[in-house]
Design a protein around this motif. Structure first.
Motif, mmCIF file in Angstrom:
data_model
loop_
_atom_site.group_PDB
_atom_site.id
_atom_site.type_symbol
_atom_site.label_atom_id
_atom_site.label_comp_id
_atom_site.label_asym_id
_atom_site.label_seq_id
_atom_site.Cartn_x
_atom_site.Cartn_y
_atom_site.Cartn_z
ATOM 1 N N ASP A 408 -38.150 4.599 -33.971
ATOM 2 C CA ASP A 408 -37.683 4.180 -32.632
ATOM 3 C C ASP A 408 -38.726 3.293 -31.944
ATOM 4 O O ASP A 408 -38.504 2.771 -30.875
ATOM 5 C CB ASP A 408 -37.327 5.392 -31.752
ATOM 6 N N ILE A 410 -41.561 4.189 -30.721
ATOM 7 C CA ILE A 410 -42.358 4.861 -29.692
ATOM 8 C C ILE A 410 -42.921 6.165 -30.261
ATOM 9 O O ILE A 410 -42.158 7.053 -30.648
ATOM 10 C CB ILE A 410 -41.492 5.163 -28.440
ATOM 11 N N GLY A 412 -44.928 9.386 -29.386
ATOM 12 C CA GLY A 412 -45.487 10.167 -28.284
ATOM 13 C C GLY A 412 -45.470 9.346 -27.002
ATOM 14 O O GLY A 412 -44.786 8.316 -26.923
HETATM 15 N N1 ATP Z 1 -51.773 13.648 -27.662
HETATM 16 C C1 ATP Z 1 -50.887 13.830 -28.674
HETATM 17 N N2 ATP Z 1 -51.323 13.762 -29.961
HETATM 18 C C2 ATP Z 1 -50.478 13.958 -30.972
HETATM 19 N N3 ATP Z 1 -49.146 14.214 -30.817
HETATM 20 C C3 ATP Z 1 -48.676 14.289 -29.551
HETATM 21 C C4 ATP Z 1 -49.501 14.102 -28.427
HETATM 22 N N4 ATP Z 1 -48.715 14.227 -27.313
HETATM 23 C C5 ATP Z 1 -47.450 14.494 -27.743
HETATM 24 N N5 ATP Z 1 -47.442 14.527 -29.083
HETATM 25 C C6 ATP Z 1 -46.297 14.804 -29.933
HETATM 26 O O1 ATP Z 1 -45.284 13.824 -29.690
HETATM 27 C C7 ATP Z 1 -44.020 14.485 -29.760
HETATM 28 C C8 ATP Z 1 -43.014 13.698 -28.922
HETATM 29 O O2 ATP Z 1 -42.869 12.483 -29.616
HETATM 30 P P1 ATP Z 1 -41.848 11.377 -29.053
HETATM 31 O O3 ATP Z 1 -42.077 11.186 -27.605
HETATM 32 O O4 ATP Z 1 -41.961 10.205 -29.983
HETATM 33 O O5 ATP Z 1 -40.445 12.064 -29.133
HETATM 34 P P2 ATP Z 1 -39.635 12.461 -30.428
HETATM 35 O O6 ATP Z 1 -39.942 13.839 -30.801
HETATM 36 O O7 ATP Z 1 -39.827 11.406 -31.472
HETATM 37 O O8 ATP Z 1 -38.186 12.373 -29.828
HETATM 38 P P3 ATP Z 1 -37.016 11.570 -30.483
HETATM 39 O O9 ATP Z 1 -36.746 12.272 -31.781
HETATM 40 O O10 ATP Z 1 -35.926 11.610 -29.500
HETATM 41 O O11 ATP Z 1 -37.601 10.176 -30.684
HETATM 42 C C9 ATP Z 1 -44.259 15.866 -29.195
HETATM 43 O O12 ATP Z 1 -43.354 16.769 -29.828
HETATM 44 C C10 ATP Z 1 -45.703 16.168 -29.569
HETATM 45 O O13 ATP Z 1 -45.741 16.986 -30.725
#
Ligand code: ATP
Ligand code: DGY
Length: 481
Positions: A408, A410, A412
């Motif tokens: 996607d 993006i 985190g």
């Molecule tokens: N500082 C960080 N370092 C490593 N991983 C992180 C950090 N902050 C958040 N995350 C991880 O990023 C994840 C969220 O990722 P993101 O925002 O890309 O959404 P996603 O899970 O990919 O959602 P979607 O599947 O809808 O894209 C959280 O579940 C967390 O585990």
């Protein structure tokens, strides 16, 4: 074969993303002939007035393309999209609602959900409802069951996510607490026929979990959601009315079927991984898709990937054909990495003699339990952790390059899709007085990569408009003489 560059890895990743571009996927799956709508070879009568609803990170591009394909056959639509996903203000019969900032349900998303509900309630039996579903859809379709409020529901789901619940556990609770999730949208539409087009962002493409399954029966037994909440020590903290909703059993009918619904998966991680394979092969690498089901903690995955890279390097460099040790190694991690029988046999039967470069491709969605105060994402964390692990193995006989990115775009709460890792990153970083291990310990992978090589090892694509989880690319090639 020249040593792989960051551009090489990026080109393979970008090919995988373009293969799951919603416009491309829809053109492959849907067409209109005379007054017939053909979806994956099934035929629907378009003399029916056609309506559209949608939700998810790919919903904007899917909706625009469907509108092109349907033309005047489309009467009206409501599509909920993430902030920033809208790319044009071309006049349309579709009403787009932007919501769910940072993937969290908000009043805008709830307003969009109510508009979707209102459109569906007007449908006649002779109409046809198209539903566009993609990852991120859950946050864009919030409609808590009365009297639960949006804030109460958000508190429950956010607490679950922070305590490490995986997406299927999270969505088992969302389905029970929501009007439209867990088949609620399809029930509301009955008896109007429903055709849903789905781009999957969950391992193994479980339709009942993708965007919390608005168009499939919720086949979870009623106790599943309660058990999840108890597993993460949240059940006893719930508002009384939330407990009452969870205990309602009348909405749970494991034998329920929706004869008026047809669900089609039109895009997933397998398609993206196969596209990466084709491009890597065209670049001259002996390429393999080993798994599209990688999950589990990033630290563990990085250790396995590092040992895999070491094993492949020794097979290529030693110029030996046999790979008994390699076979034993891969057998050990086959189920943990979700390696298929076909992929296992394909690579363990491959003769590595005089091989000029191997490209291994993985897909999936590992997890990070965030304990530090840094900024990052699971893909950037994986690339950094892999670099640290491969450095420990002192593989100096081959060039080892790695990319981990979210499809996607993006990763985190950052502006990167992911990052690169290499076997010489750690030594290189120390020359720049940067300690990778410290940044990793603080979950500050973004902080590391913005400093290392002036940010050149971050992969930035912007919102790609699609979402089929993550892609990992590992290239092992002999050092040029
Ligand atoms: N500082 C960080 N370092 C490593 N991983 C992180 C950090 N902050 C958040 N995350 C991880 O990023 C994840 C969220 O990722 P993101 O925002 O890309 O959404 P996603 O899970 O990919 O959602 P979607 O599947 O809808 O894209 C959280 O579940 C967390 O585990
Ligand atoms: O929206 C959701 O529920 C996740 O992206 C899984 O599809």
């Amino acid at each position: 074969m020249s040593n792989p560059t960051t551009e090489t890895l990026t080109s393979i990743f970008l090919k995988s993303v373009s293969s799951v571009n919603p416009k491309h996927l829809l053109r492959k799956s849907v067409e209109v002939q005379a007054n017939k709508l053909i979806v994956c070879k099934d035929i629907y009568n378009l003399t029916r007035p056609c309506y559209l609803v949608g939700m998810g990170k790919a919903a904007f591009d899917m909706a625009r393309e469907i509108e092109e394909i349907l033309g005047d056959n489309l009467r009206e639509g409501v599509v909920n999209v993430p902030f920033g996903a809208m790319k044009s203000d071309k006049s349309s019969r579709i009403r787009f609602v932007e919501g769910a900032h940072n993937n969290l349900p908000d009043e805008n998303a709830e307003r969009g959900a109510r508009l979707i509900k209102g459109l569906i309630e007007k449908l006649e039996v002779d109409d046809l409802l198209l539903v566009l579903i993609s990852g991120g859809g859950s946050a864009l379709l919030p409609l808590p069951k009365h009297p639960l409020t949006l804030m109460e529901k958000l508190n429950i789901t956010e607490s679950l996510a922070k305590r490490g619940a995986n997406i299927c556990e999270l969505n088992s609770v969302r389905k029970r607490l929501s009007v439209l999730k867990g088949g609620g949208l399809a029930k509301l539409a009955y008896p109007t026929p429903v055709v849903s087009l789905i781009i999957s962002d969950i391992i193994d493409d479980p339709i009942s979990s993708i965007a919390s399954g608005p168009t499939t029966p919720n086949l979870d037994e009623s106790h599943v959601a309660i058990e999840v909440l108890k597993k993460y020590s949240l059940y006893d903290e719930l508002p009384v009315h939330a407990v009452r909703i969870l205990q309602e059993t009348d909405t749970c009918n494991p034998t329920e079927t929706f004869p008026h619904v047809r669900n089609y998966i039109i895009g997933n991680n397998q398609i993206a991984a196969n596209a990466a394979l084709s491009h890597a092969t065209a670049l001259g690498y002996q390429s393999f898709v080993l798994s599209t089901r990688v999950q589990g903690e990033v630290g563990r995955i990085s250790e396995i990937y590092a040992e895999l890279a070491r094993q492949v390097a020794s097979l290529i460099i030693s110029n030996k054909g046999e790979c008994e040790n390699f076979k034993l190694f891969l057998e050990t991690f086959k189920s943990e990495l979700g390696i298929s029988e076909f992929a296992f046999n394909e690579i363990t039967n491959f003769n590595f003699k005089s091989c000029s470069g191997i490209c291994l491709i993985f897909g999936g969605e590992p997890t990070v339990t965030v304990k530090g105060k840094g900024k990052g994402g699971r893909n950037q964390q994986l690339a950094l952790s892999f670099s640290i692990e491969i450095n420990k193995l002192n593989v100096d006989s081959a060039n080892i390059s790695f990319l981990s990115c979210g499809t996607d775009g993006i990763d985190g709460p950052t502006d990167a899709a992911g990052a690169f890792g290499t076997s010489n990153l750690v030594s290189d970083a120390f020359v720049q007085n940067i300690n990778p291990t410290q940044f990793l310990a603080d979950n500050d992978s973004y902080g590391f990569y913005t400093r290392y090589r002036h940010g050149k090892y971050l992969v930035r694509t912007g919102h790609t408009g699609t979402n089929v989880m993550d892609i990992h690319i590992l290239i092992v090639s002999p050092k040029a003489e």
